[in-house]
Design an enzyme around this catalytic site. Structure first.
Site, PDB file in Angstrom:
ATOM      1  N   LEU A  16       7.684   0.489 -13.581  1.00  0.00           N
ATOM      2  CA  LEU A  16       6.878   1.620 -13.130  1.00  0.00           C
ATOM      3  C   LEU A  16       7.436   2.942 -13.629  1.00  0.00           C
ATOM      4  O   LEU A  16       6.680   3.869 -13.908  1.00  0.00           O
ATOM      5  CB  LEU A  16       6.808   1.632 -11.595  1.00  0.00           C
ATOM      6  CG  LEU A  16       5.848   0.651 -10.933  1.00  0.00           C
ATOM      7  CD1 LEU A  16       5.904   0.809  -9.418  1.00  0.00           C
ATOM      8  CD2 LEU A  16       4.422   0.845 -11.430  1.00  0.00           C
ATOM      9  N   ASN A  85      12.724   6.181  -8.301  1.00  0.00           N
ATOM     10  CA  ASN A  85      12.083   4.928  -8.682  1.00  0.00           C
ATOM     11  C   ASN A  85      13.072   3.790  -8.931  1.00  0.00           C
ATOM     12  O   ASN A  85      12.737   2.621  -8.765  1.00  0.00           O
ATOM     13  CB  ASN A  85      11.244   5.164  -9.944  1.00  0.00           C
ATOM     14  CG  ASN A  85      10.794   3.883 -10.595  1.00  0.00           C
ATOM     15  OD1 ASN A  85       9.867   3.224 -10.140  1.00  0.00           O
ATOM     16  ND2 ASN A  85      11.460   3.497 -11.684  1.00  0.00           N
ATOM     17  N   SER A 136       9.744   2.861  -1.596  1.00  0.00           N
ATOM     18  CA  SER A 136      10.118   1.721  -0.776  1.00  0.00           C
ATOM     19  C   SER A 136       9.320   0.522  -1.289  1.00  0.00           C
ATOM     20  O   SER A 136       9.415   0.192  -2.466  1.00  0.00           O
ATOM     21  CB  SER A 136       9.915   2.000   0.717  1.00  0.00           C
ATOM     22  OG  SER A 136       8.551   2.189   1.038  1.00  0.00           O
ATOM     23  N   TYR A 150      17.254  -7.254  -0.088  1.00  0.00           N
ATOM     24  CA  TYR A 150      16.340  -6.359  -0.804  1.00  0.00           C
ATOM     25  C   TYR A 150      15.397  -5.665   0.173  1.00  0.00           C
ATOM     26  O   TYR A 150      15.235  -4.439   0.133  1.00  0.00           O
ATOM     27  CB  TYR A 150      15.534  -7.133  -1.851  1.00  0.00           C
ATOM     28  CG  TYR A 150      14.394  -6.325  -2.425  1.00  0.00           C
ATOM     29  CD1 TYR A 150      14.626  -5.316  -3.353  1.00  0.00           C
ATOM     30  CD2 TYR A 150      13.078  -6.529  -1.994  1.00  0.00           C
ATOM     31  CE1 TYR A 150      13.590  -4.548  -3.859  1.00  0.00           C
ATOM     32  CE2 TYR A 150      12.036  -5.773  -2.502  1.00  0.00           C
ATOM     33  CZ  TYR A 150      12.296  -4.781  -3.423  1.00  0.00           C
ATOM     34  OH  TYR A 150      11.265  -4.026  -3.908  1.00  0.00           O
ATOM     35  N   LYS A 154      14.679  -1.570   1.406  1.00  0.00           N
ATOM     36  CA  LYS A 154      13.379  -0.898   1.428  1.00  0.00           C
ATOM     37  C   LYS A 154      13.017  -0.425   2.837  1.00  0.00           C
ATOM     38  O   LYS A 154      12.355   0.607   3.007  1.00  0.00           O
ATOM     39  CB  LYS A 154      12.296  -1.811   0.853  1.00  0.00           C
ATOM     40  CG  LYS A 154      12.514  -2.119  -0.631  1.00  0.00           C
ATOM     41  CD  LYS A 154      12.664  -0.836  -1.453  1.00  0.00           C
ATOM     42  CE  LYS A 154      12.886  -1.060  -2.913  1.00  0.00           C
ATOM     43  NZ  LYS A 154      13.023   0.201  -3.679  1.00  0.00           N
ATOM     44  N   THR A 185       4.896  -5.666 -13.723  1.00  0.00           N
ATOM     45  CA  THR A 185       6.048  -5.157 -14.462  1.00  0.00           C
ATOM     46  C   THR A 185       7.030  -6.311 -14.651  1.00  0.00           C
ATOM     47  O   THR A 185       6.721  -7.471 -14.360  1.00  0.00           O
ATOM     48  CB  THR A 185       6.734  -4.024 -13.681  1.00  0.00           C
ATOM     49  OG1 THR A 185       7.319  -4.556 -12.489  1.00  0.00           O
ATOM     50  CG2 THR A 185       5.744  -2.928 -13.317  1.00  0.00           C
TER      51      THR A 185
END
Length: 277
Positions: A16, A85, A136, A150, A154, A185
């Protein structure tokens, strides 16, 4: 171009971040882009120019972050928009993910974001304006096997963003918590790590969940170019949203979780009231 906003974006060599910087440059914005490798940025976007500043930054090192922001102000005169990001996922069970692996994940996903926030806010307060996008995830609400640490990062970003928005509004600074759903992505390709211990007691869990994650690669519903366009559209708003889901899968997922949570609170009301005076 001088009237265009100056953007500072982390984690730009792919994903992104790449899509956003590419779109910003096409639309004539001035951009400072960071990565662990300056060459990766030059390969992606070309050499430094009047419009573009590629920066090698170690987000876990506060001095590295501070220097990058100083270079941005020196070149462009200000910082209008920050997009935190940079981030990655490490898929493993909580028991089997090493202390170092968890700390490395938090260093980039959480503490790197905090390093940028702490060092850009004095610049934005002096300007009496600015916009910080913190990324997030749908994972700030939704959890699953192998994604615990992970998702914890977030959850942390979501809480930090919501608090920060309240703290800096008085200075004319906006904060938006961005919650991407599944974007097409490298996130489930080259941008994730996995640990599977030999003879793991969780082997069946790994097999089932890694089949799901690997199956997502290249089939995600989210369009990175459209995500980039949405960032730019929101940055132009006088009153941008403090919460920005990206993708119908994100909206649908969060809505379902919120409804289930509300139902659970109804069910637990009597039990919870036991602890009242």
């Amino acid at each position: 171009m001088k009237n265009k906003k100056v953007w500072f974006v982390t984690g730009c060599s792919k994903g992104l971040g790449y899509a956003l910087v590419n779109e910003l440059l096409k639309q004539g914005y001035m951009v400072s882009a960071t990565s662990r490798s300056t060459q990766a940025l030059i390969d992606a976007f070309g050499n430094e120019s009047e419009q573009f500043l590629p920066l090698m930054v170690n987000l876990a090192d506060e001095e590295s972050v501070k220097t990058a922001l100083q270079k941005t102000v020196l070149k462009f005169g200000r910082v209008d928009v920050v997009v935190n990001n940079a981030g990655y996922t490490h898929l493993a069970t909580i028991e089997e993910m090493s202390d170092k692996a968890v700390r490395d994940l938090f260093d980039i996903n959480v503490f790197g974001t905090l390093n940028v926030i702490r060092n850009v806010l004095p610049i934005m307060r002096k300007q009496n304006r600015g916009h910080i996008f913190n990324v997030s995830s749908l994972g700030a609400y939704n959890v699953g096997p192998l994604s615990g640490p992970y998702c914890a990062t977030k959850h942390a970003i979501k809480a930090l963003s919501e608090t920060l928005a309240m703290e800096v509004k008085q200075f004319g600074i906006h904060v938006t918590d961005v919650k991407p759903g599944f974007m097409r992505t490298e996130f489930f390709g080259a941008s994730h790590k996995t640990d599977i211990a030999e003879q793991s007691p969780y082997q069946d869990l790994y097999n089932e969940n890694m089949d799901f994650y690997n199956g997502q690669n290249g089939t995600q519903a989210g369009n990175p170019k459209k995500a980039a366009e949405l960032y730019i559209k929101v940055a132009k708003m006088d009153n941008p949203p403090e919460s920005l889901p990206m993708g119908t899968d994100c909206c649908n997922g969060i809505r379902e979780i919120a409804l289930n949570t509300a139902r659970l609170m109804d069910e637990m009301q009597d039990t919870a009231s036991y602890t009242d005076f």
